[in-house]
Enzyme design. Structure first.
Site, PDB file in Angstrom:
ATOM      1  N   ASN A 184       3.797   2.862 -10.645  1.00 22.48           N
ATOM      2  CA  ASN A 184       2.620   2.895 -11.510  1.00 22.48           C
ATOM      3  C   ASN A 184       1.321   3.143 -10.750  1.00 22.48           C
ATOM      4  O   ASN A 184       0.364   3.680 -11.324  1.00 22.48           O
ATOM      5  CB  ASN A 184       2.536   1.564 -12.271  1.00 22.48           C
ATOM      6  CG  ASN A 184       1.203   1.371 -12.961  1.00 22.48           C
ATOM      7  OD1 ASN A 184       0.927   1.991 -14.002  1.00 22.48           O
ATOM      8  ND2 ASN A 184       0.360   0.532 -12.387  1.00 22.48           N
ATOM      9  N   TYR A 240      -6.257  14.895  -9.975  1.00 19.16           N
ATOM     10  CA  TYR A 240      -5.432  13.976 -10.756  1.00 19.16           C
ATOM     11  C   TYR A 240      -4.437  14.745 -11.629  1.00 19.16           C
ATOM     12  O   TYR A 240      -3.240  14.437 -11.656  1.00 19.16           O
ATOM     13  CB  TYR A 240      -6.308  13.083 -11.621  1.00 19.16           C
ATOM     14  CG  TYR A 240      -5.529  12.112 -12.474  1.00 19.16           C
ATOM     15  CD1 TYR A 240      -4.977  10.967 -11.918  1.00 19.16           C
ATOM     16  CD2 TYR A 240      -5.346  12.339 -13.833  1.00 19.16           C
ATOM     17  CE1 TYR A 240      -4.257  10.067 -12.691  1.00 19.16           C
ATOM     18  CE2 TYR A 240      -4.634  11.452 -14.617  1.00 19.16           C
ATOM     19  CZ  TYR A 240      -4.092  10.317 -14.044  1.00 19.16           C
ATOM     20  OH  TYR A 240      -3.373   9.441 -14.825  1.00 19.16           O
ATOM     21  N   LYS A 270      -0.154  14.868 -11.319  1.00 21.39           N
ATOM     22  CA  LYS A 270       0.810  14.470 -12.342  1.00 21.39           C
ATOM     23  C   LYS A 270       1.808  15.601 -12.621  1.00 21.39           C
ATOM     24  O   LYS A 270       2.989  15.336 -12.897  1.00 21.39           O
ATOM     25  CB  LYS A 270       0.080  14.041 -13.610  1.00 21.39           C
ATOM     26  CG  LYS A 270      -0.730  12.755 -13.441  1.00 21.39           C
ATOM     27  CD  LYS A 270       0.113  11.612 -12.894  1.00 21.39           C
ATOM     28  CE  LYS A 270      -0.670  10.320 -12.773  1.00 21.39           C
ATOM     29  NZ  LYS A 270       0.141   9.203 -12.221  1.00 21.39           N
ATOM     30  N   THR A 272      -8.620   1.911 -19.135  1.00 21.05           N
ATOM     31  CA  THR A 272      -8.489   1.170 -17.880  1.00 21.05           C
ATOM     32  C   THR A 272      -9.646   1.561 -16.971  1.00 21.05           C
ATOM     33  O   THR A 272     -10.420   2.477 -17.279  1.00 21.05           O
ATOM     34  CB  THR A 272      -7.161   1.509 -17.166  1.00 21.05           C
ATOM     35  OG1 THR A 272      -7.201   2.863 -16.706  1.00 21.05           O
ATOM     36  CG2 THR A 272      -5.967   1.315 -18.091  1.00 21.05           C
ATOM     37  N   ASP A 291       0.879  -1.166   0.000  1.00 19.76           N
ATOM     38  CA  ASP A 291       0.000   0.000   0.000  1.00 19.76           C
ATOM     39  C   ASP A 291       0.913   1.212   0.000  1.00 19.76           C
ATOM     40  O   ASP A 291       1.560   1.511   1.011  1.00 19.76           O
ATOM     41  CB  ASP A 291      -0.898  -0.012   1.235  1.00 19.76           C
ATOM     42  CG  ASP A 291      -1.841   1.185   1.297  1.00 19.76           C
ATOM     43  OD1 ASP A 291      -1.695   2.110   0.471  1.00 19.76           O
ATOM     44  OD2 ASP A 291      -2.711   1.204   2.190  1.00 19.76           O
TER      45      ASP A 291
END
Length: 241
Positions: free
Chosen positions: A88, A164, A168, A199, A61
């Site tokens: 990832n 998100y 990044k 995904t 985790d």
């Protein structure tokens, strides 16, 4: 260190992470499948082994200090070292997500996994990576984190998930700083963009397959000794910051 190349892929139980593990495993590497969920982790390891990959499960985790420390100990015990780390594991924080409506708690959760998690795992694995003859670190980023692309006239990336996207951009900055600090070592660290891949992260709306999305990570994980470091790449080449 074993003569066999050892890699750890976080979030490797499904999607792009699984395909990265499969691609590196096809090279004859031994692969640590990092994932939180035991059932999915075990299933991924079993599937990889059935395909001929030397894989082993790593309970992990990335948002938990104790879990990450235990993972580093397990890899040292089972593999004797580490050559490649692919960060990832990531989350979006859910949708919709705009700057004016996003819950600050969502931003914290996304950054905890997508950025702090990368720092946590990388720092825990560095002692093992330093023992490798050709250590590589790949941070799976996204072109949505490119401030240049967001602000270039004629390019419309649309309104994307705030937390998100910001995570990044943050991750890219962290990658550059690692490269600067590690410049006197043989460790190469880069950010990679898989492209708009279908995904569960995006509700399977992407136009690329996980296999295609994994290609950039595999390329960056196998860079030659004189390969780049501190860069941001996709299948087409360099991605602007």
């Amino acid at each position: 260190m074993s003569e066999q190349t050892i890699a750890l892929v976080t979030g490797a139980n499904k999607g792009i992470g699984y395909e990265i593990a499969a691609g590196l495993g096809a090279l004859g590497w031994r692969i640590g499948v990092g994932a939180r969920d035991q059932q999915r982790r075990d299933a991924a390891v079993e599937k990889l082994r059935a395909a001929g990959t030397d894989a082993f499960g790593v309970p992990l985790d990335v948002a938990d200090d104790a879990s990450v420390a235990a993972a580093a100990e397990l890899i040292a015990e089972l593999a004797g070292g580490l050559d490649v780390l692919v960060n990832n594991a990531a989350i979006t924080g859910g949708m919709p997500q705009t700057p004016t409506t996003v819950d600050p708690a969502t931003v914290r959760a996304v950054v905890e996994t997508n950025v702090i998690g990368v720092i946590r795992v990388t720092n825990a694995m560095l002692p093992l990576l330093r023992g490798s003859a050709a250590p590589r670190i790949v941070n799976m980023s996204s072109s949505v984190g490119s401030l240049t692309l967001h602000t270039t006239p004629g390019i419309d990336m649309g309104l994307l998930p705030t937390a998100y996207v910001a995570s990044k951009t943050f991750l890219n900055a962290v990658t550059v700083q690692y490269a600067k600090e590690l410049s006197d070592s043989n460790i190469l660290i880069n950010s990679g963009c898989p492209g708009y891949t279908a995904t569960d992260l995006n509700g399977f709306q992407g136009v690329r397959t996980p296999h295609q999305g994994a290609a950039i990570a595999i390329r960056l994980a196998t860079l030659p000794y004189d390969g780049p470091t501190g860069g941001f790449f996709d299948d087409g080449g360099t991605v602007p910051w």
